[in-house]
Design a protein around this motif. Structure first.
Motif, PDB file in Angstrom:
ATOM      1  N   PHE A 152       0.653  -1.206  -0.298  1.00 45.61           N
ATOM      2  CA  PHE A 152       1.005   0.095   0.118  1.00 45.61           C
ATOM      3  C   PHE A 152       0.715   1.587  -0.242  1.00 45.61           C
ATOM      4  CE2 PHE A 152      -2.645  -3.395   1.430  1.00 45.61           C
ATOM      5  CZ  PHE A 152      -4.173  -2.912   1.099  1.00 45.61           C
ATOM      6  N   GLU A 163      -0.126   3.991   0.172  1.00 45.21           N
ATOM      7  CA  GLU A 163      -0.593   5.373   1.550  1.00 45.21           C
ATOM      8  C   GLU A 163      -1.323   5.012   1.904  1.00 45.21           C
ATOM      9  OE1 GLU A 163      -1.962  10.262  -0.134  1.00 45.21           O
ATOM     10  OE2 GLU A 163      -2.721   8.142  -1.257  1.00 45.21           O
ATOM     11  N   ARG A 199      -3.701   7.715   4.466  1.00 45.94           N
ATOM     12  CA  ARG A 199      -4.614   9.467   4.654  1.00 45.94           C
ATOM     13  C   ARG A 199      -5.618   8.920   5.956  1.00 45.94           C
ATOM     14  NH1 ARG A 199      -6.571  12.595  -0.112  1.00 45.94           N
ATOM     15  NH2 ARG A 199      -4.334  12.130  -1.276  1.00 45.94           N
ATOM     16  N   ARG A 222      -7.589   6.056   4.377  1.00 44.10           N
ATOM     17  CA  ARG A 222      -8.169   5.656   3.075  1.00 44.10           C
ATOM     18  C   ARG A 222      -6.451   4.998   2.687  1.00 44.10           C
ATOM     19  NH1 ARG A 222      -6.044   8.230  -1.789  1.00 44.10           N
ATOM     20  NH2 ARG A 222      -7.316   8.326  -3.228  1.00 44.10           N
ATOM     21  N   VAL A 276      -4.766   3.463  -0.317  1.00 46.42           N
ATOM     22  CA  VAL A 276      -3.827   2.769  -1.917  1.00 46.42           C
ATOM     23  C   VAL A 276      -3.583   2.037  -2.255  1.00 46.42           C
ATOM     24  CG1 VAL A 276      -3.712   4.021  -4.013  1.00 46.42           C
ATOM     25  CG2 VAL A 276      -4.396   5.660  -2.009  1.00 46.42           C
ATOM     26  N   ASN A 277      -3.746   0.472  -2.674  1.00 44.84           N
ATOM     27  CA  ASN A 277      -3.014  -0.724  -3.113  1.00 44.84           C
ATOM     28  C   ASN A 277      -2.286  -0.111  -4.286  1.00 44.84           C
ATOM     29  OD1 ASN A 277      -2.742  -2.764  -5.104  1.00 44.84           O
ATOM     30  ND2 ASN A 277      -3.534  -3.691  -3.012  1.00 44.84           N
ATOM     31  N   LYS A 295      -3.260   0.993  -7.834  1.00 44.79           N
ATOM     32  CA  LYS A 295      -3.985   2.454  -7.499  1.00 44.79           C
ATOM     33  C   LYS A 295      -5.461   2.198  -7.048  1.00 44.79           C
ATOM     34  CE  LYS A 295       0.281   2.914  -9.670  1.00 44.79           C
ATOM     35  NZ  LYS A 295       1.233   3.508  -7.946  1.00 44.79           N
ATOM     36  N   PRO A 312      -8.382   2.636  -4.576  1.00 44.81           N
ATOM     37  CA  PRO A 312      -8.035   3.566  -2.897  1.00 44.81           C
ATOM     38  C   PRO A 312      -9.568   2.137  -2.291  1.00 44.81           C
ATOM     39  CG  PRO A 312      -9.694   4.638  -3.943  1.00 44.81           C
ATOM     40  CD  PRO A 312      -8.831   3.352  -5.497  1.00 44.81           C
ATOM     41  N   SER A 313      -9.184   3.045  -0.766  1.00 46.87           N
ATOM     42  CA  SER A 313      -9.810   1.274   0.500  1.00 46.87           C
ATOM     43  C   SER A 313     -10.098   2.302   1.255  1.00 46.87           C
ATOM     44  CB  SER A 313      -9.312  -0.016   0.369  1.00 46.87           C
ATOM     45  OG  SER A 313      -9.252  -0.664  -1.235  1.00 46.87           O
ATOM     46  N   LEU A 314     -11.907   2.656   1.366  1.00 43.58           N
ATOM     47  CA  LEU A 314     -12.134   3.563   2.890  1.00 43.58           C
ATOM     48  C   LEU A 314     -12.180   2.521   3.957  1.00 43.58           C
ATOM     49  CD1 LEU A 314     -14.415   6.337   0.878  1.00 43.58           C
ATOM     50  CD2 LEU A 314     -11.731   6.231   1.635  1.00 43.58           C
ATOM     51  N   THR A 335     -15.153  -0.126  -1.126  1.00 48.32           N
ATOM     52  CA  THR A 335     -14.527   0.506  -2.375  1.00 48.32           C
ATOM     53  C   THR A 335     -15.330   0.056  -3.084  1.00 48.32           C
ATOM     54  OG1 THR A 335     -12.653  -1.175  -3.093  1.00 48.32           O
ATOM     55  CG2 THR A 335     -14.099  -2.279  -2.660  1.00 48.32           C
ATOM     56  N   PRO A 337     -12.936   4.297  -8.736  1.00 42.85           N
ATOM     57  CA  PRO A 337     -12.694   5.083  -7.872  1.00 42.85           C
ATOM     58  C   PRO A 337     -12.597   5.937  -7.115  1.00 42.85           C
ATOM     59  CG  PRO A 337     -10.322   3.530  -9.237  1.00 42.85           C
ATOM     60  CD  PRO A 337     -11.671   4.268 -10.010  1.00 42.85           C
TER      61      PRO A 337
END
Length: 283
Positions: free
Chosen positions: A176, A178, A180, A195, A197-198, A202, A204-206, A222, A227
Motif C-alpha cells: 500500500f 499511501e 491518509r 484511506r 491506496v493499493n 492504484k 483506494p479503499s476506505l 471499495t 475509484p
C-alpha cells in the motif's frame, strides 16, 4: 449496467478480496497511542461518565444489531462467510503498521468476545449493482479492548502515511503506497477514518471505525469500476451505530438471537454471521 440478482454481493466481494485482499475488518493490534483522528476524539470520550457500567454484548445480542437486507434504502446487506477476508493472519515487517495489517484480515487481535460481519453493496431496482461495496464488522470487547484497538489504529494510520508492505494470510505480497487519515463521522463515543491506496491496482479503499462503549463498528468500502466514487455512506454508518446504541441502552436487552436469524456460528468461529435471514432491531 449489470442487473441486481440475489446472492451477487458475495460473488463480487470474492472478486475484490482476490484483487486487494482487504474485504474483512478485524481488530488491529500494535503499539503506540495516537492523536485525534477527526469526529469525536478520545478526549471527548474521556469527558463521559466513566463510572457507568459498560455493557459487553454477547454474540447472540450482536445478531440483533445486524442491518437487515433492505433496512437502509439503496443498499443491499448480506451476511458474510468466515473466509470473506481470506484465511490466516496477515503479516508485516513493520511493527508500527501492524494494526493496519491485522485489520485487513479475519483474525482479530486482540480477539473480541463476539463479532458479526456483513457485506453491503449499493444497488437499486432500476440500475442494479452500482460498483460500491464493502463490509461491516461489529465486535464486542472486554476491558479496554475497543478503546485500545481504535487508539492503535489511529496511531498506525498517522505513523504509516508513506505506506507499508505486507503478506496476506495466504502468503501473497501486497503493498500500500499511501495511508491518509480522513475526517471521521461524529458518531458513537469516538471515531476515526483512513484511506488506503493499493500500489498494484492504484485502487483506494476506505476504512472507518466507530466505538460505542465496548463495541466497535468497522466499515470498509471499495468501488469496482470507479475509484473516485468510493465512499462509506453516512446513512449506512448512522443506521448501524444507532442499532448498537439502542442495544447498549436497552433496559432489558435480549439474551437470545432473533428468532428468524438462525443460530449462526459462535464467537469461537470468528463470530461471523450465518447464512440465515436478516435480523431487525433489538426489541
Amino acid at each position: 449496467m449489470e442487473r441486481w440478482e440475489a446472492g451477487s454481493v458475495r460473488a463480487k466481494v470474492a472478486v475484490v478480496v482476490s484483487a486487494v485482499a482487504v474485504l474483512g475488518l478485524a481488530a488491529g493490534c500494535g503499539g503506540g497511542s495516537g492523536g485525534a483522528g477527526g469526529g469525536r476524539t478520545a478526549g471527548d470520550a474521556e469527558d463521559k461518565d466513566e463510572r457507568q457500567v459498560v455493557r459487553v454484548l454477547s454474540h447472540a445480542q450482536l445478531r440483533h444489531v445486524e442491518l437487515g437486507p433492505k433496512e437502509v434504502p439503496g443498499f443491499v446487506v448480506e451476511k458474510a462467510s468466515a473466509g470473506t477476508a481470506g484465511h490466516g493472519l496477515p503479516s508485516t515487517g513493520s511493527e508500527a503498521c501492524r494494526p493496519l495489517v491485522v485489520a485487513l484480515g479475519s483474525q482479530p487481535q486482540p480477539a473480541p468476545e463476539a463479532s458479526v460481519v456483513n457485506t453491503f453493496a449499493k444497488a437499486s431496482t432500476e440500475q442494479g449493482f452500482q460498483g460500491l461495496l464493502g463490509t461491516i464488522r461489529v465486535s464486542a470487547y472486554e476491558g479496554d479492548g475497543a478503546q485500545s484497538t481504535l487508539r492503535e489504529l489511529r496511531s498506525a494510520a498517522q505513523g504509516c502515511a508513506g505506506g507499508f508492505r505486507m503478506k496476506t494470510g495466504e502468503g501473497q505480497p501486497q503493498r500500500f503506497e499511501e495511508v491518509r487519515t480522513l475526517p471521521a463521522p461524529r458518531l458513537g463515543d469516538e471515531a476515526m477514518a483512513y484511506r488506503l491506496v493499493n500500489a498494484a491496482e492504484k485502487a483506494p479503499s476506505l476504512v472507518t471505525v466507530v466505538r460505542t462503549g465496548s463495541t466497535l463498528s468497522m466499515f470498509f468500502a471499495t468501488h469496482l469500476s470507479d475509484p473516485g466514487a468510493v465512499e462509506i455512506p453516512e446513512q449506512l454508518m448512522a443506521a448501524q451505530v444507532a442499532k448498537v446504541e439502542r442495544l447498549q441502552r436497552a433496559e432489558r436487552p435480549p439474551t437470545a438471537p432473533p428468532p428468524h436469524a438462525g443460530p449462526g456460528p459462535g464467537p469461537a468461529e470468528d463470530g461471523e454471521g450465518g447464512e440465515a435471514g436478516d435480523s431487525d432491531g433489538a426489541d
